[in-house]
Design an enzyme around this catalytic site. Structure first.
Site, short mmCIF file in Angstrom:
data_model
loop_
_atom_site.label_atom_id
_atom_site.label_comp_id
_atom_site.label_asym_id
_atom_site.label_seq_id
_atom_site.Cartn_x
_atom_site.Cartn_y
_atom_site.Cartn_z
N TYR A 64 8.64 -3.35 9.85
CA TYR A 64 7.98 -3.45 8.18
C TYR A 64 9.03 -2.63 7.46
CZ TYR A 64 4.98 -3.38 4.42
OH TYR A 64 4.32 -3.25 3.17
N ASP A 88 2.37 -2.29 16.05
CA ASP A 88 1.77 -2.82 14.79
C ASP A 88 1.04 -4.24 14.97
OD1 ASP A 88 1.40 -3.96 12.24
OD2 ASP A 88 2.78 -2.60 11.28
C1 LIG Z 1 1.32 -4.86 4.98
C2 LIG Z 1 2.19 -4.35 6.42
C3 LIG Z 1 2.02 -2.96 6.45
C4 LIG Z 1 1.75 -1.70 5.33
O1 LIG Z 1 0.43 -2.04 4.97
P1 LIG Z 1 -0.12 -1.60 3.67
O2 LIG Z 1 -1.58 -2.06 3.98
O3 LIG Z 1 0.62 -2.43 2.68
O4 LIG Z 1 -0.02 -0.29 3.53
C5 LIG Z 1 2.56 -2.58 7.73
N1 LIG Z 1 2.84 -3.30 8.72
C6 LIG Z 1 3.07 -4.70 8.56
C7 LIG Z 1 3.36 -5.56 9.76
C8 LIG Z 1 2.28 -5.20 7.13
O5 LIG Z 1 2.39 -6.43 6.95
#
Ligand SMILES: *Cc1c(COP(=O)(O)O)cnc(C)c1O
Length: 378
Positions: A98, A170
């Site tokens: 990301y 993630d």
């Molecule tokens: C959107 C996103 C983030 C960041 O999250 P926020 O809530 O915008 O801070 C991190 N990882 C992935 C895969 C995302 O899609």
């Protein structure tokens, strides 16, 4: 309890005072104490808030972890969690991570002495080759954003565990409904709860989840010390959104499978990236570690002109940043999620200027296809 039941009841018991089914929003910063010698469980709302706690218990249960921590955004969860590392530590990171994570790693954490090597994480050999004596963490997204590349999470754990390396995943795209990295042996699950977990495009929030109690204590210390916590209103909204996670994912995934297959038949679409397609390079690995391919796909169009036209002319799908909402969202990684990645770096990673990402919402799939058809199908 099965997943759907857990979504409704996990972490949430009827309010003891009134019997209210919904967890109350404890809109307070502090709590009256009874004794000078023994403070109650709640003393200050940065440390603990019952609304946030209900959400944290719910998320921990869904991810099969022991503890979850709610943060003010996905990036707050990611950045706070990365503070478990120290100057001199090295991380191996998937190359199409990301954009915000790439930015925080290459600017702030690099400056603090925590370095990263970005690798094609579809290759266990590439990951292993990047490991150094000072490597302390392997940071992954599977499927990744926006190319939906799949990493063999069990394979990474087999490399990391014997070396004492922490595996961070993630899990935003899959959610615990479709993939539970802790069960696969990973150490920390991260989320942008802004996306599918809340699911209604009306809250920014994030989570870190662990199994190991010692790791839990370390992240808990950072959550309280660093202070990037989720507020009670947003905790309540996320608890509410979470209840429908399964039905939303089921529906959006069905539509995504249909749209991916449809896109493949279009001449102006050069490539479709979706782990649900049999010809996707990560199809088998994803099927072995996740319960579905999810509701996000990306595709490459034949020209920049057509790409621009699609983004600007799609009516039902909002041309917007973000994903995972009830509304379909069509986005442009080169200028949105990956704008923080330099162009040369981006192109090397395969994120072309003709790549479009599509997050499938809950609209009728025939309407969504008709909307794409008016530009792509001509
Ligand atoms: C959107 C996103 C983030 C960041 O999250 P926020 O809530 O915008 O801070 C991190 N990882 C992935 C895969 C995302 O899609």
């Amino acid at each position: 309890m099965k997943f759907a039941t857990q979504l409704i009841h996990g972490g949430q018991t009827a309010d003891p005072l009134t019997g209210a089914l919904g967890v109350p929003i404890y809109q307070t910063s502090t709590y009256r104490q009874q004794s000078v010698d023994h403070f109650g469980k709640y003393d200050y709302a940065r440390s603990d808030n019952p609304t946030r706690e209900a959400l944290e218990v719910a998320i921990a249960g869904l991810e099969k972890g022991s503890r979850a921590f709610a943060f003010a955004s996905g990036m707050a969860a990611i950045s706070s969690t990365l503070l478990i590392f120290s100057p001199g530590d090295h991380l191996v990171v998937c190359e199409d991570v990301y954009g915000g994570a790439y930015r925080v790693l290459t600017s702030i954490f690099q400056r603090l002495g925590i370095s990263s090597t970005f690798v094609d994480a579809t290759s266990l050999d590439a990951i292993e080759a990047a490991i150094r004596p000072e490597t302390k963490g392997i940071y992954l997204e599977s499927p990744s954003n926006p190319l939906l590349k799949v990493t063999d999470l069990r394979g990474v754990v087999a490399l990391a565990r014997p070396r004492g390396i922490i595996t961070l995943v993630d899990n935003t795209f899959m959610t615990p409904y479709l993939q539970r990295p802790l069960e696969l042996g990973c150490d920390i699950v991260l989320h942008s709860g802004t996306k599918f977990l809340n699911g209604h495009s009306d809250v920014i929030c994030g989570f870190a989840v662990v199994s190991d109690p010692e790791l839990g204590n370390r992240i808990r210390f950072i959550q309280n010390a660093f202070g990037a916590i989720l507020g009670p209103q947003d905790s309540f909204l996320t608890l509410r959104g979470l209840k429908t996670l399964k039905v939303r994912m089921d529906q959006s995934q069905r539509s995504a499978e249909k749209i991916a297959a449809w896109l493949q038949t279009k001449k102006s679409v050069l490539k479709v990236h979706y782990p649900g397609l049999a010809d996707h390079p990560g199809h088998a690995v994803n099927a072995a570690q996740a319960d579905g391919p999810g509701a996000v796909l990306s595709f490459e169009l034949e020209s920049y002109a057509l790409t621009k036209e699609l983004l600007e002319k799609a009516q039902l799908s909002a041309f917007a940043v973000s994903l995972g909402g009830v509304e379909s969202i069509i986005s442009y990684p080169a200028k949105m999620s990956h704008a923080a990645v330099p162009k040369a770096e981006r192109e090397k990673k395969g994120i072309k200027d003709t790549l479009v990402r599509f997050s499938v919402g809950l609209e009728d799939v025939d309407d969504l296809i008709a909307d794409l058809q008016q530009v792509i199908g001509r």
